[in-house]
Design a protein around this motif. Structure first.
Motif, mmCIF file in Angstrom:
data_model
loop_
_atom_site.group_PDB
_atom_site.id
_atom_site.type_symbol
_atom_site.label_atom_id
_atom_site.label_comp_id
_atom_site.label_asym_id
_atom_site.label_seq_id
_atom_site.Cartn_x
_atom_site.Cartn_y
_atom_site.Cartn_z
ATOM 1 N N VAL A 238 0.803 -1.219 0.000
ATOM 2 C CA VAL A 238 0.000 0.000 0.000
ATOM 3 C C VAL A 238 0.838 1.271 0.000
ATOM 4 N N ASP A 239 1.987 1.238 0.670
ATOM 5 C CA ASP A 239 2.821 2.438 0.750
ATOM 6 C C ASP A 239 3.348 2.872 -0.618
ATOM 7 N N HIS A 240 3.389 1.955 -1.568
ATOM 8 C CA HIS A 240 3.830 2.302 -2.926
ATOM 9 C C HIS A 240 2.791 3.158 -3.650
ATOM 10 N N PHE A 241 1.584 3.207 -3.115
ATOM 11 C CA PHE A 241 0.493 3.903 -3.791
ATOM 12 C C PHE A 241 -0.043 5.080 -2.972
ATOM 13 N N ILE A 242 0.802 5.578 -2.091
ATOM 14 C CA ILE A 242 0.472 6.763 -1.302
ATOM 15 C C ILE A 242 1.455 7.861 -1.676
ATOM 16 N N SER A 243 0.941 9.055 -1.924
ATOM 17 C CA SER A 243 1.810 10.159 -2.324
ATOM 18 C C SER A 243 2.978 10.317 -1.354
ATOM 19 N N PRO A 244 4.198 10.490 -1.856
ATOM 20 C CA PRO A 244 5.352 10.707 -0.982
ATOM 21 C C PRO A 244 5.217 11.963 -0.119
ATOM 22 N N TYR A 245 4.247 12.816 -0.449
ATOM 23 C CA TYR A 245 4.082 14.077 0.276
ATOM 24 C C TYR A 245 2.839 14.074 1.176
ATOM 25 N N GLN A 246 2.173 12.936 1.279
ATOM 26 C CA GLN A 246 0.921 12.856 2.028
ATOM 27 C C GLN A 246 1.077 13.338 3.475
ATOM 28 N N TYR A 247 2.196 13.028 4.091
ATOM 29 C CA TYR A 247 2.392 13.381 5.497
ATOM 30 C C TYR A 247 3.471 14.451 5.675
ATOM 31 N N SER A 248 3.801 15.133 4.592
ATOM 32 C CA SER A 248 4.820 16.185 4.646
ATOM 33 C C SER A 248 4.233 17.473 5.221
ATOM 34 N N LYS A 249 4.995 18.163 6.068
ATOM 35 C CA LYS A 249 4.541 19.430 6.640
ATOM 36 C C LYS A 249 4.697 20.573 5.634
ATOM 37 N N ASN A 250 5.647 20.442 4.720
ATOM 38 C CA ASN A 250 5.859 21.488 3.712
ATOM 39 C C ASN A 250 6.221 20.836 2.384
ATOM 40 N N PRO A 251 5.239 20.263 1.689
ATOM 41 C CA PRO A 251 5.534 19.525 0.451
ATOM 42 C C PRO A 251 6.128 20.382 -0.657
ATOM 43 N N ALA A 252 5.732 21.633 -0.766
ATOM 44 C CA ALA A 252 6.277 22.504 -1.816
ATOM 45 C C ALA A 252 7.767 22.728 -1.609
ATOM 46 N N ASP A 253 8.155 22.991 -0.381
ATOM 47 C CA ASP A 253 9.575 23.186 -0.071
ATOM 48 C C ASP A 253 10.360 21.908 -0.303
#
Length: 279
Positions: free
Chosen positions: A171-186
């Protein structure tokens, strides 16, 4: 070809965001003075976004338009639907070394676009390195993908169910790498800079989409769900029922599903990453 056809007829959210982004940012792309532009569309899916929204913004004498996708089914479907002379579709995995793939269109492009693809790529650095290689000097790219979406949390919770766990071990292969990021743009901007892009902009847009009725939601879920084809046909309705129960539990149903299920609306709030970069 069933899933490709299903995706083409249930990708309203993806089409809306691609169309809006192209209308807003197409003038930013560094178009050639001679009009002989080449463009690579990564994650083209069934090809309709490539043809409906990218082809019209290309100069009349453009050189080539190439759509690529990880799914051979999508590529075959797009080839059959859009047999144009200067347009081609090919299989390509953005997360693998270019040299390890039989990619016939590896000659660098003037532009790269990608809509709703990069959140599926776990190796983000490799993806950016590949795009850098596939751009000509002064080439540029416009990328649109999910930073965060409740669908990923639903996947995570369903994977912990005894009933579905055996079908969702990855399942982790199909979750956005930024799903739990505090600052995905940075986070994404730093990756762009570290891999050669010194001119770039990254922003997060908070958006939402409303699915009108259970059937539309079901079609959309089936079209993009990476697990559904692993599940026996006789259990797929039960899988969707459990999916729907989580949607309701997360307060994403706008109406009482028991009153009129066909008219029930479902809200999807999400964060969209929009990035522009020039080589």
């Amino acid at each position: 070809m069933n899933k490709a056809n299903l995706y083409k007829h249930s990708n309203g959210l993806q089409r809306r965001d691609a169309k809006q982004t192209i209308e807003e940012f197409s003038h930013v792309l560094q178009w050639r003075s001679d009009g002989r532009d080449s463009l690579l569309d990564i994650g083209c899916g069934s090809g309709d976004v490539t043809i409906d929204f990218l082809l019209p913004i290309l100069p009349p004498n453009y050189q080539r338009l190439v759509g690529v996708d990880l799914s051979q089914e999508m590529v075959t479907f797009a080839r059959q639907q859009y047999p144009y002379s200067r347009i081609s579709f090919d299989k390509f995995d953005l997360g693998l070394d270019i040299e390890k793939q039989q990619f016939r269109s590896a000659e660098p492009f003037d532009h790269i676009t990608s809509f709703y693809c990069l959140h599926w790529v776990q190796n983000q650095e490799r993806a950016i390195q590949n795009m850098y290689k596939l751009l000509k000097p002064d080439g540029d790219m416009l990328l649109v993908f999910l930073a965060q979406n409740p669908i990923f949390e639903i996947y995570k919770q369903m994977s912990q169910s005894k009933k579905w766990a055996k079908y969702m071990t990855d399942v982790d292969h199909f979750i956005s790498p930024y799903q739990y990021s505090k600052n995905p743009a940075d986070q994404f901007g730093k990756l762009l800079y570290a891999n050669g892009f010194t001119e770039y902009s990254v922003e997060i847009r908070e958006k939402f989409f409303v699915f009108e009725g259970i059937e539309l939601l079901k079609k959309s879920v089936k079209a993009v769900n990476p697990f559904i084809e692993r599940i026996p046909t006789h259990d797929q309705d039960a899988f969707f029922d459990d999916y729907l129960n989580l949607v309701i539990k997360m307060h994403l149903a706008l109406d009482d599903i028991h009153t009129n299920s066909n008219a029930c609306r479902f809200l999807t709030p999400y964060k969209l990453m929009i990035a522009y970069a020039r080589k």
